[in-house]
Design a protein around this motif. Structure first.
Motif, PDB file in Angstrom:
ATOM      1  N   THR A 131      57.257  39.713  40.665  1.00 34.93           N
ATOM      2  CA  THR A 131      56.044  40.568  40.643  1.00 34.93           C
ATOM      3  C   THR A 131      55.116  39.553  41.275  1.00 34.93           C
ATOM      4  O   THR A 131      54.813  38.304  40.238  1.00 34.93           O
ATOM      5  N   ILE A 157      51.073  38.799  40.994  1.00 36.36           N
ATOM      6  CA  ILE A 157      49.861  38.567  40.146  1.00 36.36           C
ATOM      7  C   ILE A 157      48.154  38.232  39.802  1.00 36.36           C
ATOM      8  O   ILE A 157      48.851  37.136  40.516  1.00 36.36           O
ATOM      9  N   CYS A 172      40.888  36.332  34.152  1.00 32.21           N
ATOM     10  CA  CYS A 172      42.526  37.182  34.054  1.00 32.21           C
ATOM     11  C   CYS A 172      42.962  36.246  33.009  1.00 32.21           C
ATOM     12  O   CYS A 172      44.075  36.484  32.946  1.00 32.21           O
ATOM     13  N   LEU A 211      46.186  37.341  30.716  1.00 25.43           N
ATOM     14  CA  LEU A 211      47.729  36.281  31.059  1.00 25.43           C
ATOM     15  C   LEU A 211      48.064  35.994  29.198  1.00 25.43           C
ATOM     16  O   LEU A 211      48.910  35.634  29.218  1.00 25.43           O
ATOM     17  N   LEU A 230      58.130  35.423  38.082  1.00 27.39           N
ATOM     18  CA  LEU A 230      56.323  35.287  38.563  1.00 27.39           C
ATOM     19  C   LEU A 230      55.364  34.766  39.117  1.00 27.39           C
ATOM     20  O   LEU A 230      56.306  33.714  39.647  1.00 27.39           O
ATOM     21  N   ALA A 263      51.233  34.444  40.415  1.00 28.59           N
ATOM     22  CA  ALA A 263      50.009  34.450  40.288  1.00 28.59           C
ATOM     23  C   ALA A 263      49.431  34.255  40.735  1.00 28.59           C
ATOM     24  O   ALA A 263      49.229  32.656  40.681  1.00 28.59           O
ATOM     25  N   ILE A 314      50.309  43.401  39.911  1.00 31.85           N
ATOM     26  CA  ILE A 314      49.108  43.560  39.160  1.00 31.85           C
ATOM     27  C   ILE A 314      48.444  42.947  39.093  1.00 31.85           C
ATOM     28  O   ILE A 314      48.253  41.666  38.795  1.00 31.85           O
ATOM     29  N   LEU A 363      44.676  42.248  37.907  1.00 34.39           N
ATOM     30  CA  LEU A 363      44.116  42.154  36.227  1.00 34.39           C
ATOM     31  C   LEU A 363      42.631  42.244  37.072  1.00 34.39           C
ATOM     32  O   LEU A 363      42.125  42.262  37.568  1.00 34.39           O
TER      33      LEU A 363
END
Length: 407
Positions: free
Chosen positions: A216, A218, A224, A228, A243, A245, A334, A336
């Motif tokens: 994933t 992010i 954000c 998170l 993940l 990010a 994803i 944010l």
């Protein structure tokens, strides 16, 4: 004619100022009263007075000092978020942005944090006044939900996709036993129902649970950190996959935030760097000035740093494209809170490869531009609330780990 104009004028945003310093309260009032969009509905000099005035004046935004007598800002914030959730911007003269104490306020529900030293820099005072006005306007559009003072990682409820079954055999009598347990709280032994002997159950979390079956990605920017803090601590490191990010924020703040998030999460959280190997059960974070792609190396996956000049797209675009090219439908993107226009190309490639796009609801974004731009350019049909995003991540990762169809 005047009455008609007054009737059609947009309503002002009611603001409550809370600070034990009369000078600072007056300073904030003078700035905000210059803006016709705001009205100051009250002033308080400690947390106790603030909680009383919140009930009487119903402000849309609260400006709250962290250090005050009788009841400090953190305690007042915690009470607010339980009983009367209100968009709150914290101020402090003793705590700097990007520190653990700053992140504590965000974890407890504040939507932004401002160091008082930032405002009083005389060489750019007018600019900082405008920054404050913009922050208050963003805060007024933010939807705050009730929350407990401190939340910590909790496993998914028994009976959900967190449940696991295993078949074991008794070495003494050979009886077959079916064991049902929660992944995050595995059983180490059971008693044989036939002979009463103890049956040991062995686990190898790293090899069994933490393979890179799903990735994933992010992306976010200003605001954000709040998102998170509500997502990562609620994830189970045993759900499989990793993940990654990309955060468009100050690099030093990203580093400090990574360390803070790691301390409060069950999942390992680390600062991603060039050449790092991606391991399951881990969240990797890097700032938006870095451009990285996911690349197979021997039997591992690594992050490779790229030169910006030769790239078409932002750092989130590059990462999303590389991850979705390798993982296809076993990848998610994803988006944010954030103002940077990054990620639209990457989400388009992700969707083309069968991945899952997830955009946070604009009402829960302090800054909405990043998500809205992707919604418009990729014509996505829906957005997700934070709680739903947590469940989507779990479902996708567990589904891929168990051999189901992710997405």
């Amino acid at each position: 004619m005047l009455d008609k104009e007054q009737d059609t004028a947009p309503p002002q945003t009611p603001i409550l100022i809370v600070d034990d310093s009369l000078v600072f309260r007056r300073f904030l009032r003078d700035i905000l009263e210059d803006c016709p969009d705001f009205s100051i509905v009250g002033e308080a000099q400690n947390g106790i007075e603030a909680l009383d005035l919140v009930l009487k004046t119903n402000p849309a935004v609260i400006l709250l000092d962290l250090e005050m007598p009788l009841m400090d800002g953190m305690t007042a914030l915690q009470h607010l978020m339980i009983h009367r959730p209100t968009p709150t911007i914290m101020f402090s003269s003793l705590t700097e942005e990007g520190t653990a104490r700053c992140f504590d306020t965000l974890k407890n529900g504040a939507i932004d944090f401002i160091s008082k030293d930032f405002i009083f820099q005389k060489n750019s005072l007018q600019t900082h006044k405008q920054v404050l006005i913009d922050k208050v306007k963003k805060a007024a559009r933010f939807q705050v939900r009730a929350r407990e003072p401190v939340f910590s990682y909790t496993p998914a409820p028994t009976g959900s996709f967190d449940e696991e079954q295993r078949v074991v055999f008794c070495e003494e009598c050979g009886r077959r036993e079916v064991v049902t347990y929660n992944r995050s709280q595995p059983i180490r032994s059971i008693t044989c129902s036939q002979c009463g002997d103890s049956i040991e159950i062995s686990f190898s979390p790293q090899s069994q649970f933490r393979r890179n079956t799903f990735i994933t990605v992010i992306g976010g920017g200003e605001g954000c950190f709040n998102n998170l803090l509500e997502i990562v601590p609620r994830l189970d490191p045993e759900m499989g996959g990793a993940l990654i990010a990309v955060i468009h924020q100050n690099a030093d703040h990203v580093k400090s935030f990574t360390e803070y998030l790691d301390a409060i999460s069950a999942m390992k959280v680390v600062r991603a760097r060039d050449g790092v190997s991606i391991e399951g059960g881990t969240c990797y974070i890097f700032p938006g000035h870095d451009f990285m792609r996911l690349k197979p190396y021997s039997a591992q996956l690594t992050l490779q740093k790229l030169q910006k000049v030769a790239l078409n797209g932002g750092p989130l675009d590059i990462l999303l494209a590389s991850v979705s090219t390798l993982f296809k439908k076993r990848a998610a993107g994803i988006i944010l809170s954030g103002d940077h226009l990054d990620g639209d190309k990457g989400i388009a490639i992700l969707m083309k490869n069968g991945g899952t796009p997830v955009i946070l609801d604009g009402n829960e974004c302090y800054c909405k531009s990043m998500g809205q731009n992707i919604l418009d350019s990729c014509t996505l049909p829906q957005t997700y609330q934070t709680a739903n995003i947590v469940e989507v991540i779990k479902k996708l990762h567990y589904g891929a780990k168990d051999g189901g169809i992710a997405g």
